[in-house]
Design an enzyme around this catalytic site. Structure first.
Site, mmCIF file in Angstrom:
data_model
loop_
_atom_site.group_PDB
_atom_site.id
_atom_site.type_symbol
_atom_site.label_atom_id
_atom_site.label_comp_id
_atom_site.label_asym_id
_atom_site.label_seq_id
_atom_site.Cartn_x
_atom_site.Cartn_y
_atom_site.Cartn_z
ATOM 1 N N GLU A 179 36.829 41.544 41.307
ATOM 2 C CA GLU A 179 36.008 42.673 41.787
ATOM 3 C C GLU A 179 35.162 42.304 43.003
ATOM 4 O OE1 GLU A 179 33.781 44.288 38.475
ATOM 5 O OE2 GLU A 179 35.435 45.577 37.915
ATOM 6 N N GLU A 387 42.082 45.821 34.422
ATOM 7 C CA GLU A 387 40.931 46.165 33.590
ATOM 8 C C GLU A 387 40.858 47.674 33.459
ATOM 9 O OE1 GLU A 387 37.034 44.572 34.448
ATOM 10 O OE2 GLU A 387 37.871 42.703 35.221
HETATM 11 P P1 P53 Z 1 30.773 45.339 31.048
HETATM 12 C C1 P53 Z 1 30.053 46.377 37.217
HETATM 13 C C2 P53 Z 1 30.760 47.503 37.550
HETATM 14 C C3 P53 Z 1 32.074 47.615 37.157
HETATM 15 C C4 P53 Z 1 32.691 46.603 36.454
HETATM 16 O O1 P53 Z 1 31.846 45.579 32.190
HETATM 17 C C5 P53 Z 1 31.997 45.461 36.168
HETATM 18 C C6 P53 Z 1 30.677 45.360 36.530
HETATM 19 C C7 P53 Z 1 29.866 44.182 36.149
HETATM 20 O O2 P53 Z 1 29.377 44.394 34.871
HETATM 21 O O3 P53 Z 1 32.552 44.425 35.554
HETATM 22 C C8 P53 Z 1 33.899 44.371 35.196
HETATM 23 O O4 P53 Z 1 31.132 44.061 30.379
HETATM 24 C C9 P53 Z 1 34.177 42.909 35.103
HETATM 25 C C10 P53 Z 1 34.236 42.387 33.695
HETATM 26 C C11 P53 Z 1 33.363 43.247 32.802
HETATM 27 C C12 P53 Z 1 33.954 44.636 32.778
HETATM 28 O O5 P53 Z 1 34.025 45.175 34.075
HETATM 29 O O6 P53 Z 1 29.470 45.279 31.758
HETATM 30 O O7 P53 Z 1 35.273 42.452 35.851
HETATM 31 O O8 P53 Z 1 33.885 41.037 33.702
HETATM 32 O O9 P53 Z 1 33.215 42.749 31.515
HETATM 33 C C13 P53 Z 1 33.202 45.596 31.890
HETATM 34 O O10 P53 Z 1 30.885 46.498 30.120
#
Ligand code: P53
Length: 492
Positions: A179, A387
């Protein structure tokens, strides 16, 4: 469950995690302190704190994760039981070079990933491996200032050479920086901005820093990361021409707040300011509006002719994306937006759709929109979804012999998103090569540090304080995803 579209035979179904959110054993076998190891636990209301080193008595959830460092064999066997074709995780840079600038790599760390990848292959699971997922060595921040310093490019290069050589026959799919675009549009002071530049680049935005200084630091760090990524692509292809090395962007869809022209222009500018990273990764050069911006502002000052040659020569083989939610962009003024308009628009709530308990909108169609948008920009470039998922509170049902979770809300979210992926592939003809849902087993949330924000098909009995048996239980979604994969997405 109804009959629907189907994805191709060789489609990469699976799930994705990151080392720092799962492995635990943060200081075992020679591992160094990473930037994730100094992040405390937070919540939806309370931002995670970035501490000066590891402070005794604070709660650092990444120190324990879900103990994946020791449980990966059993955990991967459960992924295989669901029918996974691919599994994404990251290498913790600090297991290989504990400080980043060490003379020699740490053999114990290398041996761990050897066995991890061997285990996946034995189960018929293709590894998809991120080189930097929010966890550079903390020492590279304290001694060098993080990615803003171009010396870090050389340390990254050293690290990737070692892992590419070591795993050249075990890993085909690589991702350079997770990201990378999260740090864009974060010049205004907020704890979220401070978090995002920290996790992407090891940058510490102090309260004294002006918007100008923040922009300059971010664009310089991002430039250095892009050069490092491009060099990694070339090095990787030299080591094994079959490597597929990809970029990774969060592509949450952006909508205009209204039909007003100023809102249309605002959303277009917001998107350009966020998504230019993919142009550099994919086309090997900055888009013109960015060069114009740098000419006007002097941001991204430290560049060499060699950098631009490296960028042009190291374009990626595919684009990987995360997609969770969409946002709405509104112009703050009806006047024409300047290019550096990050201060001229804002995000506003979307009243048309629902959101998760953490305020993330639920917008499956936004995923089809994002895939179409990418394919319009970069026709026929393979896209891997690495993701997508629904963070939710789960209730463990202990009335059964084998405890479980009735997570119909998660099944609804995932099923609706997979259906849109199928339309994008079958109807729109977009080359999506895989779907890896986020957190197939519950892990520590990146954004909040919570365990209770769960994404998994597999429940992990640990709470926000690291208390619990750490036992694994199959949720209803486990059986659901198993039949999704078995039917190639026909039965959702
Ligand atoms: P969590 C910010 C915005 C979008 C995705 O997020 C993000 C983040 C940072 O939090 O993270 C990605 O665990 C990232 C993963 C993360 C996942 O999205 O905050 O690549 O490491 O766990 C979900 O709910």
């Amino acid at each position: 469950s109804k009959k629907g579209l189907q994805l191709p035979e060789d489609f990469l179904w699976g799930g994705a995690i990151a080392a720092h959110q799962a492995e635990g054993y943060w200081d075992a076998d020679g591992k160094g302190v990473s930037i994730a190891d100094v992040l405390t636990a937070g919540s939806h209301e309370q931002p995670r704190e970035i501490t000066d080193g590891v402070v005794p008595g604070k709660n650092y959830p990444n120190h324990h994760g879900i103990y994946f460092y020791k449980t990966y064999k059993e955990d991967l066997a459960l992924m295989a039981e669901m029918g996974f074709k691919a599994f994404r995780t990251s290498i913790a840079w600090t297991r290989i070079f504990p400080n980043g600038d060490d003379a020699e790599p740490n053999e114990a760390g290398l041996a761990f990933y050897d066995d991890l990848f061997d285990t996946m292959h034995a189960l018929g699971i293709e590894p998809v491996i991120t080189l930097q997922h929010f966890e550079m060595p903390y020492h590279l921040v304290t001694a060098y200032g993080g990615w803003e310093n171009r010396q870090v490019i050389d340390y990254f290069e050293k690290y990737v050479r070692v892992v590419f050589e070591r795993y050249k026959d075990k890993v085909t799919y690589w991702i350079t920086h997770n990201e990378i675009s999260n740090q864009a549009n974060q010049a205004e002071k907020s704890s979220l901005s401070e978090f995002l530049v920290w996790t992407n680049s090891g940058l510490k935005f102090t309260p004294e820093m002006t918007v100008d200084q923040r922009q300059a630091a971010m664009y310089q760090a991002a430039h250095n990361e892009l050069v490092a990524s491009a060099r990694a692509v070339r090095i990787g292809h030299d080591i094994n021409p079959n490597f597929k090395i990809g970029a990774m962007l969060n592509v949450g869809t952006l909508y205009p707040a209204s039909t007003k022209p100023a809102d249309q222009l605002a959303v277009q500018k917001a998107r350009q300011q966020r998504d230019w990273f993919s142009d550099v990764h994919i086309r090997g050069a900055y888009p013109h509006e960015l060069e114009q911006l740098f000419a006007r502002t002097g941001w991204r000052a430290d560049v060499t002719a060699q950098d631009f040659e490296d960028l042009a020569a190291g374009t990626v083989d595919y684009l990987s994306i995360s997609y969770y939610a969409s946002s709405v962009i509104q112009a703050k003024t009806d006047a024409d937006a300047e290019l550096d308009a990050a201060t001229q628009w804002e995000t506003v709530p979307n009243t048309q759709i629902k959101a998760s308990d953490w305020g993330w909108t639920i917008d499956p169609q936004g995923l089809r929109y994002a895939l179409n948008e990418i394919n319009d920009l970069y026709p026929d470039l393979p896209i891997m979804i690495v993701e997508n998922g629904f963070g939710a509170y789960d209730q463990l049902d202990t009335t059964r012999d084998e405890p479980t979770v009735h997570d119909d809300y998660r099944i609804a979210y995932l099923g609706a998103h997979i259906a849109e992926v199928e339309k994008a592939v079958v109807n729109d003809g977009i080359p999506v090569i895989g779907y890896l849902s986020w957190g197939p087993i519950d892990i520590v949330s990146a954004g909040t540090g919570e365990m209770k924000k769960r994404y998994g098909y597999i429940y992990v009995d640990l709470d926000d304080f690291g208390e619990g048996s750490a036992k694994r239980y199959k949720k209803d979604s486990f059986h659901w995803y198993q039949q999704v994969i078995a039917s190639r997405g026909e039965v959702l």
